[in-house]
Motif scaffolding. Sequence first.
Motif, PDB file in Angstrom:
ATOM      1  N   ASN A 130     -15.826 -17.021 -29.384  1.00  0.00           N
ATOM      2  CA  ASN A 130     -14.397 -17.135 -29.732  1.00  0.00           C
ATOM      3  C   ASN A 130     -14.143 -18.144 -30.841  1.00  0.00           C
ATOM      4  OD1 ASN A 130     -13.223 -15.195 -27.986  1.00  0.00           O
ATOM      5  ND2 ASN A 130     -13.449 -16.596 -26.246  1.00  0.00           N
ATOM      6  N   HIS A 131     -15.178 -18.871 -31.270  1.00  0.00           N
ATOM      7  CA  HIS A 131     -15.020 -19.855 -32.353  1.00  0.00           C
ATOM      8  C   HIS A 131     -16.080 -19.631 -33.445  1.00  0.00           C
ATOM      9  CE1 HIS A 131     -12.918 -21.788 -28.956  1.00  0.00           C
ATOM     10  NE2 HIS A 131     -12.158 -22.346 -29.872  1.00  0.00           N
ATOM     11  N   LEU A 132     -16.376 -18.392 -33.746  1.00  0.00           N
ATOM     12  CA  LEU A 132     -17.387 -18.077 -34.766  1.00  0.00           C
ATOM     13  C   LEU A 132     -16.864 -18.361 -36.175  1.00  0.00           C
ATOM     14  CD1 LEU A 132     -18.784 -14.657 -33.460  1.00  0.00           C
ATOM     15  CD2 LEU A 132     -19.934 -16.875 -33.369  1.00  0.00           C
ATOM     16  N   ASN A 133     -17.820 -18.683 -37.058  1.00  0.00           N
ATOM     17  CA  ASN A 133     -17.509 -18.732 -38.487  1.00  0.00           C
ATOM     18  C   ASN A 133     -18.748 -18.307 -39.277  1.00  0.00           C
ATOM     19  OD1 ASN A 133     -19.244 -21.053 -38.959  1.00  0.00           O
ATOM     20  ND2 ASN A 133     -17.636 -22.309 -38.018  1.00  0.00           N
ATOM     21  N   ILE A 231     -26.874 -10.749 -25.880  1.00  0.00           N
ATOM     22  CA  ILE A 231     -26.830 -12.049 -26.564  1.00  0.00           C
ATOM     23  C   ILE A 231     -27.534 -13.112 -25.728  1.00  0.00           C
ATOM     24  CG2 ILE A 231     -25.288 -13.869 -27.348  1.00  0.00           C
ATOM     25  CD1 ILE A 231     -23.285 -11.789 -28.113  1.00  0.00           C
ATOM     26  N   THR A 232     -28.397 -13.887 -26.368  1.00  0.00           N
ATOM     27  CA  THR A 232     -29.086 -14.979 -25.674  1.00  0.00           C
ATOM     28  C   THR A 232     -28.637 -16.347 -26.161  1.00  0.00           C
ATOM     29  OG1 THR A 232     -30.908 -14.892 -27.269  1.00  0.00           O
ATOM     30  CG2 THR A 232     -31.138 -13.573 -25.264  1.00  0.00           C
ATOM     31  N   ASP A 233     -28.121 -16.411 -27.396  1.00  0.00           N
ATOM     32  CA  ASP A 233     -27.785 -17.722 -27.939  1.00  0.00           C
ATOM     33  C   ASP A 233     -26.853 -17.565 -29.130  1.00  0.00           C
ATOM     34  OD1 ASP A 233     -27.780 -20.424 -28.009  1.00  0.00           O
ATOM     35  OD2 ASP A 233     -29.817 -20.666 -28.765  1.00  0.00           O
ATOM     36  N   VAL A 234     -26.070 -18.580 -29.369  1.00  0.00           N
ATOM     37  CA  VAL A 234     -25.230 -18.660 -30.561  1.00  0.00           C
ATOM     38  C   VAL A 234     -25.370 -20.073 -31.103  1.00  0.00           C
ATOM     39  CG1 VAL A 234     -22.898 -18.509 -31.502  1.00  0.00           C
ATOM     40  CG2 VAL A 234     -23.588 -16.971 -29.657  1.00  0.00           C
ATOM     41  N   LYS A 235     -25.793 -20.188 -32.378  1.00  0.00           N
ATOM     42  CA  LYS A 235     -26.024 -21.522 -32.934  1.00  0.00           C
ATOM     43  C   LYS A 235     -25.447 -21.597 -34.348  1.00  0.00           C
ATOM     44  CE  LYS A 235     -30.082 -23.419 -30.559  1.00  0.00           C
ATOM     45  NZ  LYS A 235     -29.366 -23.406 -29.343  1.00  0.00           N
ATOM     46  N   GLU A 236     -24.957 -22.777 -34.686  1.00  0.00           N
ATOM     47  CA  GLU A 236     -24.526 -23.053 -36.049  1.00  0.00           C
ATOM     48  C   GLU A 236     -25.627 -23.865 -36.708  1.00  0.00           C
ATOM     49  OE1 GLU A 236     -20.618 -24.902 -38.361  1.00  0.00           O
ATOM     50  OE2 GLU A 236     -20.776 -24.982 -36.184  1.00  0.00           O
ATOM     51  N   HIS A 237     -26.288 -23.291 -37.707  1.00  0.00           N
ATOM     52  CA  HIS A 237     -27.543 -23.882 -38.161  1.00  0.00           C
ATOM     53  C   HIS A 237     -27.434 -24.842 -39.329  1.00  0.00           C
ATOM     54  CE1 HIS A 237     -30.541 -20.817 -36.260  1.00  0.00           C
ATOM     55  NE2 HIS A 237     -29.785 -21.434 -35.380  1.00  0.00           N
ATOM     56  N   ASP A 238     -26.232 -25.093 -39.828  1.00  0.00           N
ATOM     57  CA  ASP A 238     -26.174 -26.037 -40.944  1.00  0.00           C
ATOM     58  C   ASP A 238     -25.705 -27.412 -40.477  1.00  0.00           C
ATOM     59  OD1 ASP A 238     -23.576 -25.485 -40.354  1.00  0.00           O
ATOM     60  OD2 ASP A 238     -22.909 -25.315 -42.437  1.00  0.00           O
ATOM     61  N   GLN A 263     -34.123 -30.713 -36.050  1.00  0.00           N
ATOM     62  CA  GLN A 263     -34.645 -29.450 -36.580  1.00  0.00           C
ATOM     63  C   GLN A 263     -33.880 -28.939 -37.797  1.00  0.00           C
ATOM     64  OE1 GLN A 263     -34.826 -26.855 -33.046  1.00  0.00           O
ATOM     65  NE2 GLN A 263     -37.014 -26.852 -33.393  1.00  0.00           N
ATOM     66  N   LEU A 264     -32.847 -29.670 -38.217  1.00  0.00           N
ATOM     67  CA  LEU A 264     -32.052 -29.148 -39.331  1.00  0.00           C
ATOM     68  C   LEU A 264     -31.785 -30.231 -40.367  1.00  0.00           C
ATOM     69  CD1 LEU A 264     -29.681 -26.789 -37.379  1.00  0.00           C
ATOM     70  CD2 LEU A 264     -31.317 -26.130 -39.111  1.00  0.00           C
TER      71      LEU A 264
END
Length: 350
Positions: A130-133, A231-238, A263-264
């Motif tokens: 619900n808070h994707l970008n 779906i197993t995961d949702v991550k913001e990678h930056d 890791q980032l």
Amino acid sequence: MRIIFGWSEFKIKKYTSVEIGIKESVLPKTEIQLIQKYFHLFFIPFFSTGKIWNYNSNGYWLKLHPEQEAHIAPEYKHQFAPWYAFSGILLLLLIGISFSIYDMTNKISQHNSDERDLEITKDKLTKQINHLNEHFYIGLENRSDGSTVSTLFLKIEKIKNQKIICSIIEPINTYEPAPLYIDSLYNNSKDNFDTISITKQTLLKSIPLKNNEKYNTSISGILIKGKNYSITDVKEHDKPLLIIGNRRSRDTEGNFMFSFINQLDSGTLIGIENDKSTKLNWKITFPFAIPAGCMTNDLNDLKSIFELYGTGYKANQPFQFVLKCIDKKNKKINFLVKGNDSEHTIEEVY
């Protein structure tokens, strides 16, 4: 080990000969005993091998002759063997029932634990969806035959009205790929990936509702290349993603060190908030620079590791604290660290 078994007997009850119906013309009045014979294993009675009647003859116990036994009243002659003549069988049944109850209790406890974990995961994934970008990656998994894992990542490219346009990334290394590895695959070939258009509603329906649905292709999921993914995961990678390392030490004076992997991208630790029950004194000057990450979970990659020191760490005492961080875009990210002397976890909190 020797197996001890054999036959034995015990007295069920004592009567007089007249009491059980034997006339004095058949047998002078005397004491009569009903004896239970049984088979035993390790001296535990297992089953009945019959009953005999003995009478007292001048202090000696002798077996009744058949013609004498025939005069015993039916209500005395036809008696059931006592339950304890079958103690061994009952003991085995009791052990079996106890193990069944124990196993059932464990399964129920594990099921309830799994359901709680699944509910937490569902709530977390729902909140993230619900808070994707455009900075998010969505982890997908399919295990159609129960053993072969198929893993994909969706990189969100654009969100327009109800439509979410994603690039489909299929990693070569599917063993817990670190975020920078996925970022690297995407950045090196971003124009060559297939794309898919999905809705937020489809993503929400792809969250497993039951534990066995993670690998169940019959659920309503995301259909990609003929396979149904959940779906197993949702991550913001930056942004910084931290993993607590296994290098954690404490001495007898309460001095301690926690080791973390990033890791980032690089970030900044702006503060640490202890739980009310945690008495850790941190020897850190804020802001504290978090080094840029690596593409693996390798604790030997020293460039990605940073260590935090302090005092007041008491043996066997649980700890809980929040690392307050900001990324290069000045966005706040918090990580909850909790555990004890033997184990610890870290997770992003909102």
